[in-house]
Write a protein that holds these residues in place. Structure first.
Motif, short mmCIF file in Angstrom:
data_model
loop_
_atom_site.label_atom_id
_atom_site.label_comp_id
_atom_site.label_asym_id
_atom_site.label_seq_id
_atom_site.Cartn_x
_atom_site.Cartn_y
_atom_site.Cartn_z
N GLY A 143 0.80 -1.21 0.00
CA GLY A 143 0.00 0.00 0.00
C GLY A 143 0.83 1.26 0.00
N GLY A 144 0.18 2.38 0.25
CA GLY A 144 0.85 3.67 0.23
C GLY A 144 0.04 4.71 0.97
N LEU A 145 0.44 5.97 0.83
CA LEU A 145 -0.17 7.08 1.56
C LEU A 145 -0.25 8.30 0.66
CD1 LEU A 145 -1.07 8.66 4.13
CD2 LEU A 145 1.36 8.99 4.63
N PHE A 146 -1.43 8.93 0.65
CA PHE A 146 -1.61 10.22 -0.01
C PHE A 146 -2.10 11.24 1.01
CE2 PHE A 146 -2.75 8.25 -4.41
CZ PHE A 146 -1.40 8.20 -4.74
N ASP A 293 4.30 -5.27 -6.11
CA ASP A 293 4.75 -3.98 -6.63
C ASP A 293 3.88 -3.52 -7.79
OD1 ASP A 293 6.78 -3.79 -4.78
OD2 ASP A 293 8.31 -4.63 -6.10
N SER A 294 3.50 -4.44 -8.67
CA SER A 294 2.66 -4.07 -9.81
C SER A 294 1.29 -3.56 -9.35
CB SER A 294 2.47 -5.27 -10.75
OG SER A 294 3.69 -5.64 -11.35
N ILE A 295 0.72 -4.25 -8.37
CA ILE A 295 -0.57 -3.83 -7.85
C ILE A 295 -0.45 -2.48 -7.17
CG2 ILE A 295 -2.35 -4.35 -6.12
CD1 ILE A 295 -1.98 -7.31 -6.80
N ARG A 296 0.62 -2.29 -6.39
CA ARG A 296 0.82 -1.00 -5.72
C ARG A 296 0.93 0.13 -6.73
NH1 ARG A 296 5.16 -2.14 -3.28
NH2 ARG A 296 4.43 -2.61 -1.18
N GLN A 297 1.68 -0.09 -7.80
CA GLN A 297 1.83 0.94 -8.82
C GLN A 297 0.49 1.22 -9.50
OE1 GLN A 297 4.95 -0.39 -11.45
NE2 GLN A 297 6.44 -0.57 -9.78
N GLY A 298 -0.27 0.15 -9.77
CA GLY A 298 -1.57 0.34 -10.39
C GLY A 298 -2.53 1.10 -9.49
N PHE A 303 -5.66 5.80 -7.54
CA PHE A 303 -6.01 6.71 -6.46
C PHE A 303 -5.50 8.13 -6.74
CE2 PHE A 303 -6.04 2.77 -3.62
CZ PHE A 303 -7.39 2.58 -3.82
N GLY A 304 -4.46 8.24 -7.55
CA GLY A 304 -4.02 9.57 -7.97
C GLY A 304 -5.09 10.27 -8.80
N GLU A 305 -5.82 9.48 -9.60
CA GLU A 305 -6.94 10.05 -10.37
C GLU A 305 -8.06 10.51 -9.44
OE1 GLU A 305 -6.13 7.14 -14.24
OE2 GLU A 305 -7.63 6.61 -12.74
N ASP A 306 -8.33 9.74 -8.38
CA ASP A 306 -9.32 10.15 -7.38
C ASP A 306 -8.89 11.45 -6.70
OD1 ASP A 306 -11.37 8.13 -7.42
OD2 ASP A 306 -9.93 6.75 -6.55
N LEU A 307 -7.61 11.53 -6.35
CA LEU A 307 -7.09 12.71 -5.66
C LEU A 307 -7.37 13.97 -6.46
CD1 LEU A 307 -3.60 13.02 -3.96
CD2 LEU A 307 -4.41 14.77 -5.53
#
Length: 360
Positions: A143-146, A293-298, A303-307
């Motif tokens: 996962g990650g954080l925005f 890693d592929s799923i995380r990048q996807g 989620f960047g589009e949602d942001l």
């Protein structure tokens, strides 16, 4: 009982994700949560503490200081504060009479650091949202954080109605069948649940990648599902997946499907910003780091589009605060989630009515 006047748009007596363990280094770590500037650090025993980010001497942020033993030392004049918020020492000064600053209950579990912004007497570890997948070697997670400049409730609205995928995420997970599939909404066991089932559809690009990762063909029709679960204070877990067509869909055997849980922890920062901890837990190819890693990048792209959409939406709402918004049947999940939040806030923000004097 009457409502207090300083109610904020989030429950306070709840566990929120504050950060991930890798965000904590040997230096103090600052983050504002539910309007509270906090500083996190590990003490000599390795346990995480969270304090008000405010030195009781001159008001400097303690996060600009350093950690010494089990104490947090202010970088302005050297006042050391212990994990309970009490002043411990200061060169050449007596500080034992200083009032304590606020200390926040903290838990480290499931791969996250959790904080309780409300009444510390009410902080109960048993109220932590259960995440059985996080403690099982049968699951993989990435996962990650925005940081997103919008009201955290707009993100909940977004996640509880996935109709937008057809338009915002057209190149990854969107498809017209999402629009066409009926949405079912219900409330049970403290959760708001919305669900969509899509039979005999073409897997979109993200799910074709997932099918290949699960060792399944990516060129066959699939049955697809989305089950969104909101729980207090602001968590959304989304069961998603595809199964080879005609094999049982959501109930299909693991050998013929690629399924996951989209993990969403939405932690308010201010009334118009939040911390969004996102990820995906999956039960296929759990030992394959490349797929993680592929799923995380996807997901990061999605989620960047949602942001981008949510931040522009927030700007519009601030510009037109009196505009009335429409509500459709697809909004039921978000509406019911907000109602659950409002009820939790109302329960917290009531003050006892003043006692009437005898004979009055």
């Amino acid at each position: 009982m009457k409502p207090t006047s300083d109610a904020k748009p989030w429950p306070r007596n709840a566990w929120y994700v504050a950060c991930t363990p890798d965000e904590l280094t040997d230096k103090p770590f600052a983050r504002k949560i539910c309007g509270e500037p906090m500083v996190f650090y590990r003490g000599a025993d390795g346990r995480v503490s969270a304090l008000e980010d405010f030195c009781p001497h001159r008001g400097a942020p303690l996060s600009l200081g350093f950690v010494r033993g089990g104490d947090l030392v202010c970088g302005y004049h050297g006042l050391a504060v212990g994990c309970t918020g009490r002043a411990a020492s200061m060169p050449g000064q007596r500080v034992d009479i200083f009032p304590a600053i606020r200390a926040f209950p903290v838990l480290e579990r499931y791969g996250f650091i959790w904080v309780w912004p409300g009444d510390p007497e009410r902080a109960d570890p048993a109220e932590l949202h259960p995440l059985p997948w996080a403690e099982s070697d049968q699951w993989a997670y990435g996962g990650g954080l925005f940081h997103i400049a919008c009201d955290y409730r707009l993100m909940i609205d977004n996640l509880m109605d996935l109709t937008h995928e057809t338009y915002v995420h057209a190149s990854s997970i969107g498809q017209k069948e999402i629009d066409e599939a009926p949405v079912a909404t219900r409330v049970e066991a403290g959760e708001v649940i919305t669900s969509r089932m899509m039979d005999k559809v073409v897997a979109p690009p993200f799910w074709r990648m997932a099918l290949r990762g699960a060792g399944l063909p990516d060129d066959q029709l699939v049955d697809r599902w989305q089950i969104c679960r909101f729980s207090l204070p602001s968590h959304v877990m989304i069961e998603v997946g595809v199964a080879l067509e005609g094999q049982g869909g959501y109930e299909a055997d693991a050998s013929v499907k690629a399924s996951s849980i989209v993990v969403d922890f939405i932690t308010p920062e201010t009334e118009t910003s939040h911390w969004y901890f996102w990820g995906m837990a999956r039960q296929f190819a759990v030992d394959d780091a490349a797929i993680t890693d592929s799923i995380r990048q996807g997901q990061a792209q999605i989620f960047g589009e949602d942001l981008a959409m949510l931040e522009q939406q927030q700007r519009n709402l601030l510009r037109c605060p009196d505009r009335r918004l429409l509500k459709l049947n697809i909004d039921a999940g978000g509406v019911r989630s907000r109602l659950m939040i409002e009820r939790a806030i109302a329960q917290e923000n009531v003050a006892p009515a003043p006692l009437q004097a005898a004979g009055g």
